[in-house]
Motif scaffolding. Structure first.
Motif, PDB file in Angstrom:
ATOM      1  N   PRO A   1       0.812  -1.212   0.000  1.00 10.96           N
ATOM      2  CA  PRO A   1       0.000   0.000   0.000  1.00 10.96           C
ATOM      3  C   PRO A   1       0.848   1.265   0.000  1.00 10.96           C
ATOM      4  O   PRO A   1       1.899   1.328   0.644  1.00 10.96           O
ATOM      5  CB  PRO A   1      -0.801  -0.116   1.297  1.00 10.96           C
ATOM      6  N   VAL A   2       0.369   2.285  -0.717  1.00  6.96           N
ATOM      7  CA  VAL A   2       1.055   3.576  -0.774  1.00  6.96           C
ATOM      8  C   VAL A   2       0.231   4.671  -0.109  1.00  6.96           C
ATOM      9  O   VAL A   2       0.790   5.625   0.429  1.00  6.96           O
ATOM     10  CB  VAL A   2       1.392   3.957  -2.232  1.00  6.96           C
ATOM     11  N   ASP A   3      -1.102   4.564  -0.121  1.00  9.32           N
ATOM     12  CA  ASP A   3      -1.911   5.533   0.624  1.00  9.32           C
ATOM     13  C   ASP A   3      -1.389   5.606   2.052  1.00  9.32           C
ATOM     14  O   ASP A   3      -1.096   4.577   2.664  1.00  9.32           O
ATOM     15  CB  ASP A   3      -3.382   5.102   0.645  1.00  9.32           C
ATOM     16  N   SER A   4      -1.281   6.819   2.589  1.00 11.44           N
ATOM     17  CA  SER A   4      -0.635   6.989   3.891  1.00 11.44           C
ATOM     18  C   SER A   4      -1.298   6.156   4.978  1.00 11.44           C
ATOM     19  O   SER A   4      -0.616   5.573   5.824  1.00 11.44           O
ATOM     20  CB  SER A   4      -0.629   8.472   4.285  1.00 11.44           C
ATOM     21  N   GLU A   5      -2.638   6.087   4.956  1.00 12.50           N
ATOM     22  CA  GLU A   5      -3.345   5.339   6.001  1.00 12.50           C
ATOM     23  C   GLU A   5      -2.991   3.853   5.955  1.00 12.50           C
ATOM     24  O   GLU A   5      -2.691   3.223   6.972  1.00 12.50           O
ATOM     25  CB  GLU A   5      -4.860   5.515   5.854  1.00 12.50           C
TER      26      GLU A   5
ATOM     27  N   ARG B   1       4.716  12.937   1.802  1.00 13.13           N
ATOM     28  CA  ARG B   1       4.076  11.784   1.180  1.00 13.13           C
ATOM     29  C   ARG B   1       5.098  10.820   0.586  1.00 13.13           C
ATOM     30  O   ARG B   1       4.806   9.627   0.424  1.00 13.13           O
ATOM     31  CB  ARG B   1       3.098  12.260   0.104  1.00 13.13           C
ATOM     32  N   ARG B   2       6.285  11.308   0.254  1.00 13.99           N
ATOM     33  CA  ARG B   2       7.275  10.424  -0.350  1.00 13.99           C
ATOM     34  C   ARG B   2       7.732   9.334   0.614  1.00 13.99           C
ATOM     35  O   ARG B   2       8.222   8.282   0.198  1.00 13.99           O
ATOM     36  CB  ARG B   2       8.472  11.239  -0.845  1.00 13.99           C
ATOM     37  N   LEU B   3       7.572   9.577   1.913  1.00 14.10           N
ATOM     38  CA  LEU B   3       7.938   8.552   2.890  1.00 14.10           C
ATOM     39  C   LEU B   3       7.140   7.279   2.665  1.00 14.10           C
ATOM     40  O   LEU B   3       7.656   6.176   2.797  1.00 14.10           O
ATOM     41  CB  LEU B   3       7.713   9.074   4.311  1.00 14.10           C
ATOM     42  N   HIS B   4       5.852   7.419   2.315  1.00 15.33           N
ATOM     43  CA  HIS B   4       5.014   6.246   2.119  1.00 15.33           C
ATOM     44  C   HIS B   4       5.337   5.557   0.802  1.00 15.33           C
ATOM     45  O   HIS B   4       5.181   4.339   0.675  1.00 15.33           O
ATOM     46  CB  HIS B   4       3.542   6.658   2.169  1.00 15.33           C
ATOM     47  N   ILE B   5       5.801   6.321  -0.175  1.00 19.83           N
ATOM     48  CA  ILE B   5       6.211   5.728  -1.447  1.00 19.83           C
ATOM     49  C   ILE B   5       7.489   4.933  -1.262  1.00 19.83           C
ATOM     50  O   ILE B   5       7.602   3.786  -1.706  1.00 19.83           O
ATOM     51  CB  ILE B   5       6.391   6.819  -2.513  1.00 19.83           C
ATOM     52  N   GLU B   6       8.480   5.543  -0.586  1.00 22.08           N
ATOM     53  CA  GLU B   6       9.764   4.862  -0.443  1.00 22.08           C
ATOM     54  C   GLU B   6       9.666   3.597   0.391  1.00 22.08           C
ATOM     55  O   GLU B   6      10.434   2.657   0.192  1.00 22.08           O
ATOM     56  CB  GLU B   6      10.826   5.802   0.131  1.00 22.08           C
TER      57      GLU B   6
ATOM     58  N   HIS C   1      -1.719   8.860  10.952  1.00 22.00           N
ATOM     59  CA  HIS C   1      -2.344   8.417   9.707  1.00 22.00           C
ATOM     60  C   HIS C   1      -3.337   7.287   9.941  1.00 22.00           C
ATOM     61  O   HIS C   1      -4.328   7.166   9.220  1.00 22.00           O
ATOM     62  CB  HIS C   1      -1.270   7.991   8.711  1.00 22.00           C
ATOM     63  N   SER C   2      -3.053   6.448  10.909  1.00 24.37           N
ATOM     64  CA  SER C   2      -3.980   5.378  11.283  1.00 24.37           C
ATOM     65  C   SER C   2      -3.445   4.733  12.553  1.00 24.37           C
ATOM     66  O   SER C   2      -2.300   4.978  12.958  1.00 24.37           O
ATOM     67  CB  SER C   2      -4.121   4.341  10.163  1.00 24.37           C
ATOM     68  N   LEU C   3      -4.284   3.909  13.173  1.00 27.94           N
ATOM     69  CA  LEU C   3      -3.893   3.221  14.396  1.00 27.94           C
ATOM     70  C   LEU C   3      -4.300   1.756  14.289  1.00 27.94           C
ATOM     71  O   LEU C   3      -5.325   1.430  13.684  1.00 27.94           O
ATOM     72  CB  LEU C   3      -4.562   3.822  15.635  1.00 27.94           C
ATOM     73  N   VAL C   4      -3.493   0.898  14.900  1.00 31.59           N
ATOM     74  CA  VAL C   4      -3.821  -0.521  14.973  1.00 31.59           C
ATOM     75  C   VAL C   4      -3.989  -0.874  16.445  1.00 31.59           C
ATOM     76  O   VAL C   4      -3.102  -0.629  17.265  1.00 31.59           O
ATOM     77  CB  VAL C   4      -2.716  -1.387  14.340  1.00 31.59           C
TER      78      VAL C   4
END
Length: 291
Positions: A147-151, A265-270, A246-249
């Motif tokens: 997944p790339v979406d931040s959440e 946002r590039r952090l989630h891509i990398e 961004h989200s919680l588990v």
């Protein structure tokens, strides 16, 4: 040299992907197989020239001549139309970014998985419309969907190494969009321009409007269910205007694990292709929020 393709290169996620690839060595480090874009053929051509892509494809046949002219003398192939995008996706890669907006991104993603490798998925509609098919294709061809979406990237990373059976719930956060503090009476006079003016993010027009109506979060809830195979009654949505978490588990022992970072946002891509974020301006943190 790692082979990569970016579908939806001229959109928000695509531009960030191209920027990240360029920062991390560009054509000297990556064999860029294919780039695709929409109406902005001038940008697509610049990206293809910068990364020395093998082929650049516009989704609109009416722009093919302009794309060819912009790439004249480079040796980069130019093509146009949905069939050309699917054919470009069939070119083998090790890592493919799927960032085409809408259901149009489904076919290229399915095709790309047929040669294995990693599909970095920023196209939520793929899982919303065909989640079981995506998983079957990934299993058949030994491809990985990340997944790339931040959440969903945050959820994936928080669950990494954890027993899935220990996950009790997943909490998606939402900024609330530009209308989060508006009364129902005021909403009756909202304009398209106001709907597209997201308070926290610079995104494409369609996703900005979807965020204003919270429809985007509804799709992300379905995406969460499909990606992590968790029942919908264990997925929650929490309005968090600051957009830091961004989200919680949540785990069965009562603990909550959250990813906390800024708007990079590039952090989630990398995270989807393993290049360290040492050159990026911020780094993520995970915090345990207690029981």
């Amino acid at each position: 040299m790692r082979r990569v393709s970016v579908f939806g290169a001229t959109g928000s996620v695509g531009c960030n992907t191209v920027d990240l690839l360029t920062r991390q060595g560009g054509a000297e480090r990556f064999n860029v197989v294919a780039l695709s874009g929409g109406e902005n053929v001038a940008l697509l051509a610049r990206q293809a020239r910068t990364l020395r892509a093998d082929i650049a494809v516009t989704a609109f046949p009416k722009h093919l001549d302009a794309l060819r002219e912009a790439l004249n003398g480079t040796g980069i192939l130019a093509a146009a139309g949905p069939e050309a995008i699917a054919e470009a996706a069939a070119r083998p890669t090790d890592w493919t970014m799927s960032a085409i907006v809408g259901a149009a991104g489904l076919e290229p993603g399915l095709v790309a998985m047929q040669h294995g490798g990693i599909l970095a998925l920023a196209n939520k509609e793929s899982l919303v419309t065909a989640g079981p098919l995506m998983h079957r294709m990934a299993g058949k061809y030994r491809a990985r969907i990340l997944p790339v979406d931040s959440e969903h990237s945050a959820i994936y990373q928080a669950m990494n190494g954890e027993d899935a059976r220990s996950v009790e719930r997943i909490i998606l956060t939402a900024s609330g969009g530009p209308f989060r503090d508006w009364s129902l009476a005021r909403l009756g006079n909202a304009t398209p321009a106001q709907a597209a003016a997201h308070p926290n993010w610079s995104m494409g027009q369609r996703i900005s409007v979807d965020s204003a109506s919270m429809f985007n979060k509804a799709m992300e809830l379905i995406e969460t269910k499909e990606f992590f195979t968790i029942p919908e009654d264990r997925i929650e949505v929490l309005v968090h205007p600051q957009s830091i978490i961004h989200s919680l588990v949540g785990f069965v022992d009562g603990a909550l694990l959250a990813r906390v970072d800024g708007s990079e946002r590039r952090l989630h891509i990398e995270q989807s292709y393993g290049v360290k974020a040492s050159r990026l301006p911020s780094t993520p943190q995970y915090i345990a929020l207690g029981h």
